[in-house]
Design a protein around this motif. Structure first.
Motif, PDB file in Angstrom:
ATOM      1  N   SER A   1      13.780 -28.775  19.886  1.00 17.56           N
ATOM      2  CA  SER A   1      13.254 -27.622  20.624  1.00 17.56           C
ATOM      3  C   SER A   1      11.758 -27.448  20.412  1.00 17.56           C
ATOM      4  CB  SER A   1      13.990 -26.341  20.198  1.00 17.56           C
ATOM      5  OG  SER A   1      15.329 -26.360  20.636  1.00 17.56           O
ATOM      6  N   ILE A   2      11.292 -27.570  19.166  1.00 17.82           N
ATOM      7  CA  ILE A   2       9.865 -27.301  18.918  1.00 17.82           C
ATOM      8  C   ILE A   2       8.976 -28.444  19.394  1.00 17.82           C
ATOM      9  CG2 ILE A   2      10.341 -25.755  16.982  1.00 17.82           C
ATOM     10  CD1 ILE A   2       9.553 -27.949  15.067  1.00 17.82           C
ATOM     11  N   THR A   3       9.540 -29.657  19.505  1.00 19.47           N
ATOM     12  CA  THR A   3       8.740 -30.790  19.999  1.00 19.47           C
ATOM     13  C   THR A   3       8.966 -31.055  21.483  1.00 19.47           C
ATOM     14  OG1 THR A   3      10.460 -32.412  19.452  1.00 19.47           O
ATOM     15  CG2 THR A   3       8.836 -31.917  17.740  1.00 19.47           C
ATOM     16  N   ARG A   4       9.979 -30.401  22.068  1.00 22.30           N
ATOM     17  CA  ARG A   4      10.371 -30.648  23.468  1.00 22.30           C
ATOM     18  C   ARG A   4      10.635 -32.135  23.694  1.00 22.30           C
ATOM     19  NH1 ARG A   4       5.664 -28.010  24.141  1.00 22.30           N
ATOM     20  NH2 ARG A   4       4.815 -29.671  25.445  1.00 22.30           N
ATOM     21  N   ASN A   5      11.288 -32.751  22.725  1.00 23.49           N
ATOM     22  CA  ASN A   5      11.556 -34.184  22.802  1.00 23.49           C
ATOM     23  C   ASN A   5      12.994 -34.445  22.375  1.00 23.49           C
ATOM     24  OD1 ASN A   5      11.642 -37.064  22.348  1.00 23.49           O
ATOM     25  ND2 ASN A   5       9.410 -37.027  22.291  1.00 23.49           N
ATOM     26  N   ASP A   6      13.770 -35.056  23.272  1.00 26.81           N
ATOM     27  CA  ASP A   6      15.188 -35.303  23.001  1.00 26.81           C
ATOM     28  C   ASP A   6      15.422 -36.380  21.946  1.00 26.81           C
ATOM     29  OD1 ASP A   6      15.910 -33.411  24.828  1.00 26.81           O
ATOM     30  OD2 ASP A   6      16.212 -34.826  26.475  1.00 26.81           O
ATOM     31  N   LEU A   7      14.368 -37.101  21.547  1.00 27.83           N
ATOM     32  CA  LEU A   7      14.524 -38.170  20.554  1.00 27.83           C
ATOM     33  C   LEU A   7      14.247 -37.696  19.132  1.00 27.83           C
ATOM     34  CD1 LEU A   7      12.760 -41.101  22.444  1.00 27.83           C
ATOM     35  CD2 LEU A   7      15.190 -40.572  22.363  1.00 27.83           C
ATOM     36  N   ALA A   8      13.853 -36.433  18.975  1.00 25.60           N
ATOM     37  CA  ALA A   8      13.501 -35.933  17.645  1.00 25.60           C
ATOM     38  C   ALA A   8      14.739 -35.836  16.757  1.00 25.60           C
ATOM     39  CB  ALA A   8      12.834 -34.568  17.760  1.00 25.60           C
TER      40      ALA A   8
ATOM     41  N   ILE B   1      14.940 -40.190  12.133  1.00 21.64           N
ATOM     42  CA  ILE B   1      14.195 -41.141  12.945  1.00 21.64           C
ATOM     43  C   ILE B   1      12.690 -40.977  12.765  1.00 21.64           C
ATOM     44  CG2 ILE B   1      13.686 -41.836  15.325  1.00 21.64           C
ATOM     45  CD1 ILE B   1      16.588 -41.076  16.006  1.00 21.64           C
ATOM     46  N   ILE B   2      12.217 -39.726  12.642  1.00 24.38           N
ATOM     47  CA  ILE B   2      10.764 -39.502  12.603  1.00 24.38           C
ATOM     48  C   ILE B   2      10.198 -39.461  11.189  1.00 24.38           C
ATOM     49  CG2 ILE B   2      10.838 -38.289  14.804  1.00 24.38           C
ATOM     50  CD1 ILE B   2      10.422 -35.677  13.297  1.00 24.38           C
ATOM     51  N   GLY B   3      10.968 -39.898  10.198  1.00 24.94           N
ATOM     52  CA  GLY B   3      10.404 -40.121   8.878  1.00 24.94           C
ATOM     53  C   GLY B   3      10.553 -39.004   7.871  1.00 24.94           C
ATOM     54  N   ILE B   4      11.094 -37.848   8.259  1.00 23.36           N
ATOM     55  CA  ILE B   4      11.222 -36.730   7.329  1.00 23.36           C
ATOM     56  C   ILE B   4      12.206 -37.068   6.209  1.00 23.36           C
ATOM     57  CG2 ILE B   4      12.008 -34.341   7.102  1.00 23.36           C
ATOM     58  CD1 ILE B   4      10.861 -33.827   9.882  1.00 23.36           C
TER      59      ILE B   4
ATOM     60  N   ARG C   1       3.711 -38.544  20.970  1.00 19.37           N
ATOM     61  CA  ARG C   1       2.945 -39.045  19.837  1.00 19.37           C
ATOM     62  C   ARG C   1       3.644 -38.710  18.518  1.00 19.37           C
ATOM     63  NH1 ARG C   1      -3.305 -37.439  18.804  1.00 19.37           N
ATOM     64  NH2 ARG C   1      -3.619 -38.781  20.628  1.00 19.37           N
ATOM     65  N   MET C   2       4.273 -37.546  18.445  1.00 23.00           N
ATOM     66  CA  MET C   2       4.961 -37.151  17.214  1.00 23.00           C
ATOM     67  C   MET C   2       6.081 -38.124  16.865  1.00 23.00           C
ATOM     68  SD  MET C   2       6.609 -33.467  16.187  1.00 23.00           S
ATOM     69  CE  MET C   2       7.097 -33.155  14.489  1.00 23.00           C
ATOM     70  N   ILE C   3       6.837 -38.546  17.877  1.00 23.84           N
ATOM     71  CA  ILE C   3       7.909 -39.515  17.631  1.00 23.84           C
ATOM     72  C   ILE C   3       7.327 -40.839  17.151  1.00 23.84           C
ATOM     73  CG2 ILE C   3       9.789 -40.812  18.694  1.00 23.84           C
ATOM     74  CD1 ILE C   3      10.394 -37.867  18.361  1.00 23.84           C
ATOM     75  N   LEU C   4       6.278 -41.305  17.808  1.00 28.06           N
ATOM     76  CA  LEU C   4       5.675 -42.590  17.438  1.00 28.06           C
ATOM     77  C   LEU C   4       5.061 -42.532  16.036  1.00 28.06           C
ATOM     78  CD1 LEU C   4       3.972 -43.496  20.838  1.00 28.06           C
ATOM     79  CD2 LEU C   4       6.084 -44.434  19.902  1.00 28.06           C
ATOM     80  N   VAL C   5       4.349 -41.447  15.750  1.00 25.53           N
ATOM     81  CA  VAL C   5       3.768 -41.278  14.410  1.00 25.53           C
ATOM     82  C   VAL C   5       4.881 -41.205  13.366  1.00 25.53           C
ATOM     83  CG1 VAL C   5       2.482 -39.684  12.931  1.00 25.53           C
ATOM     84  CG2 VAL C   5       1.644 -40.196  15.222  1.00 25.53           C
ATOM     85  N   GLY C   6       5.956 -40.483  13.708  1.00 25.57           N
ATOM     86  CA  GLY C   6       7.081 -40.368  12.775  1.00 25.57           C
ATOM     87  C   GLY C   6       7.731 -41.704  12.473  1.00 25.57           C
ATOM     88  N   VAL C   7       7.922 -42.521  13.498  1.00 21.53           N
ATOM     89  CA  VAL C   7       8.495 -43.855  13.287  1.00 21.53           C
ATOM     90  C   VAL C   7       7.565 -44.694  12.413  1.00 21.53           C
ATOM     91  CG1 VAL C   7       9.131 -46.004  14.441  1.00 21.53           C
ATOM     92  CG2 VAL C   7       9.838 -43.817  15.418  1.00 21.53           C
ATOM     93  N   GLY C   8       6.248 -44.566  12.650  1.00 18.72           N
ATOM     94  CA  GLY C   8       5.281 -45.281  11.805  1.00 18.72           C
ATOM     95  C   GLY C   8       5.360 -44.844  10.353  1.00 18.72           C
ATOM     96  N   PHE C   9       5.467 -43.548  10.130  1.00 14.78           N
ATOM     97  CA  PHE C   9       5.596 -43.029   8.765  1.00 14.78           C
ATOM     98  C   PHE C   9       6.894 -43.516   8.122  1.00 14.78           C
ATOM     99  CE2 PHE C   9       2.077 -40.160   9.371  1.00 14.78           C
ATOM    100  CZ  PHE C   9       1.660 -39.863   8.070  1.00 14.78           C
TER     101      PHE C   9
ATOM    102  N   GLY D   1      25.142 -44.038  16.326  1.00 16.36           N
ATOM    103  CA  GLY D   1      23.911 -43.413  16.788  1.00 16.36           C
ATOM    104  C   GLY D   1      22.871 -44.359  17.338  1.00 16.36           C
ATOM    105  N   ALA D   2      22.759 -45.559  16.774  1.00 19.03           N
ATOM    106  CA  ALA D   2      21.714 -46.497  17.216  1.00 19.03           C
ATOM    107  C   ALA D   2      21.847 -46.867  18.692  1.00 19.03           C
ATOM    108  CB  ALA D   2      21.727 -47.738  16.335  1.00 19.03           C
ATOM    109  N   PRO D   3      23.039 -47.218  19.195  1.00 19.96           N
ATOM    110  CA  PRO D   3      23.150 -47.514  20.635  1.00 19.96           C
ATOM    111  C   PRO D   3      22.785 -46.308  21.507  1.00 19.96           C
ATOM    112  CG  PRO D   3      25.074 -48.318  19.457  1.00 19.96           C
ATOM    113  CD  PRO D   3      24.307 -47.487  18.489  1.00 19.96           C
ATOM    114  N   TYR D   4      23.154 -45.105  21.041  1.00 20.31           N
ATOM    115  CA  TYR D   4      22.817 -43.913  21.820  1.00 20.31           C
ATOM    116  C   TYR D   4      21.313 -43.674  21.838  1.00 20.31           C
ATOM    117  CZ  TYR D   4      23.117 -39.186  23.693  1.00 20.31           C
ATOM    118  OH  TYR D   4      22.973 -38.079  24.489  1.00 20.31           O
ATOM    119  N   PHE D   5      20.654 -43.948  20.726  1.00 18.98           N
ATOM    120  CA  PHE D   5      19.199 -43.822  20.653  1.00 18.98           C
ATOM    121  C   PHE D   5      18.522 -44.795  21.633  1.00 18.98           C
ATOM    122  CE2 PHE D   5      15.127 -45.098  18.566  1.00 18.98           C
ATOM    123  CZ  PHE D   5      14.471 -43.877  18.686  1.00 18.98           C
TER     124      PHE D   5
END
Length: 335
Positions: free
Chosen positions: A84-91, A95-98, A154-162, A324-328
């Motif tokens: 919701s806060i990123t408006r991104n269904d992939l968050a 996945i994003i490194g947290i 960008r948040m998703i990409l940065v998160g994957v990088g982290f 989850g991986a195939p759904y991602f």
């Protein structure tokens, strides 16, 4: 104002999910290396079982089931907030490194700091939170633009990088550590439910008791944050303040969960999507459903992992990743 028909539909879905969770719990109680016949489960729960049955259920199975259920709920709620806060269904916190940030903090604490047995259970979620919030702050900084604000892609990409960088740090930590301690870290990375004891439940439960009602209280804010930034600002929302508060909540939920279950991804991705498909995108409606779905998914994955092989158990994190991986990948192509 939410129509009564949507509320009724949500209640029916919640009832069905509750029954599925209870059914999965009963099946999980009876399955595993030390099997307990299903006709002995109910009498044993009410104190009429043999010593063996009571030991298996109350000391081994039941705490593991409850901790798995609570952790799945926390991860699902964390993913719901992040989407919701990123408006991104992939968050998703995995996945994003947290979760990786929490894992590195746990590894450093476990490998290099003196551990006190009495306080270890309650210290671990705090250590995981510090690692996760540090990672989340860095991801937020690198994803933020003064002109455009927070950029979801960008948040998703940065998160994957982290996540990749933190995984490399974890490998370095493991390769330079004592073999006895490396075993624990390896199990954590695989998503093995290791904190399967009653003290871990009391360490995790307060986070959910406080943060689930708080998130529901903020549901309207989350609905507005899902809109475009100009619209949200026009409605009088302080974007950065609300995002930071809710990001801290999401990080706290994720860190508390993975501190006892290990590195589990995709629960926070799958649960909100399934919930939205069932009851719609309003946060007041789908968040409670998402929470129950998250608990059910992780409990189901752990039950399958413990029962699939007769000689050993597969970590729940691996089972969830297989789903989850195939759904991602599907979402990547779709979006």
């Amino acid at each position: 104002m939410i129509a009564n028909s949507f509320i009724r539909k949500q209640r029916i879905v919640l009832l069905i999910l509750t029954l599925l969770i209870l059914g999965t719990m009963v099946i999980s109680l009876g399955m595993g290396a030390s099997a307990v016949s299903f006709d002995r489960i109910i009498p044993t729960l009410f104190g009429h079982g043999t010593f063996k049955d009571e030991f298996v259920l109350f000391s081994i199975r039941l705490p593991r089931i409850i901790i798995t259920l609570l952790a799945g709920m926390a991860l699902a709620l964390s993913g719901s907030i992040l989407q919701s806060i990123t408006r991104n269904d992939l968050a998703d916190p995995g996945i994003i490194g947290i979760n990786s940030g929490a894992g590195v903090a746990i590894a450093i604490f476990f490998l290099y700091f003196p551990i006190e047995v009495g306080s270890f259970v309650y210290t671990l979620p705090l250590v995981a939170f510090l690692g996760a919030i540090t990672t989340a702050i860095l991801i937020y900084i690198f994803s933020y633009s003064k002109k455009e604000g927070l950029q979801p892609v960008r948040m998703i990409l940065v998160g994957v990088g982290f996540q990749m960088a933190l995984s490399g740090i974890m490998v370095v930590l493991i390769s330079s550590s004592d073999n006895r301690k490396v075993d624990f870290i390896s199990k954590w990375l695989a998503g093995n439910i290791w904190g399967a004891d009653w003290p871990f439940i009391w360490a995790l439960l307060p986070w959910l008791v406080v943060l689930i009602p708080f998130t529901l209280y903020k549901a309207n804010r989350l609905n507005i944050l899902n809109l475009s930034e100009p619209v949200a600002v026009g409605l009088g929302i302080s974007l950065q303040k609300e995002r930071i508060i809710l990001l801290v909540v999401a990080v706290a939920l994720s860190a508390s969960a993975v501190s006892v279950t290990g590195g589990i991804a995709f629960i926070g991705l799958l649960s909100p999507h399934i919930a939205k498909a069932l009851v719609g995108p309003r946060n007041q409606l789908f968040i409670p459903v998402s929470v129950l779905i998250g608990g059910l998914l992780l409990l189901f994955a752990d039950t399958i992992g413990r029962s699939l092989l007769s000689t050993a158990s597969l970590p729940a994190g691996i089972i969830v990743s297989l789903i989850g991986a195939p759904y991602f990948i599907y979402l990547l192509f779709k979006k």
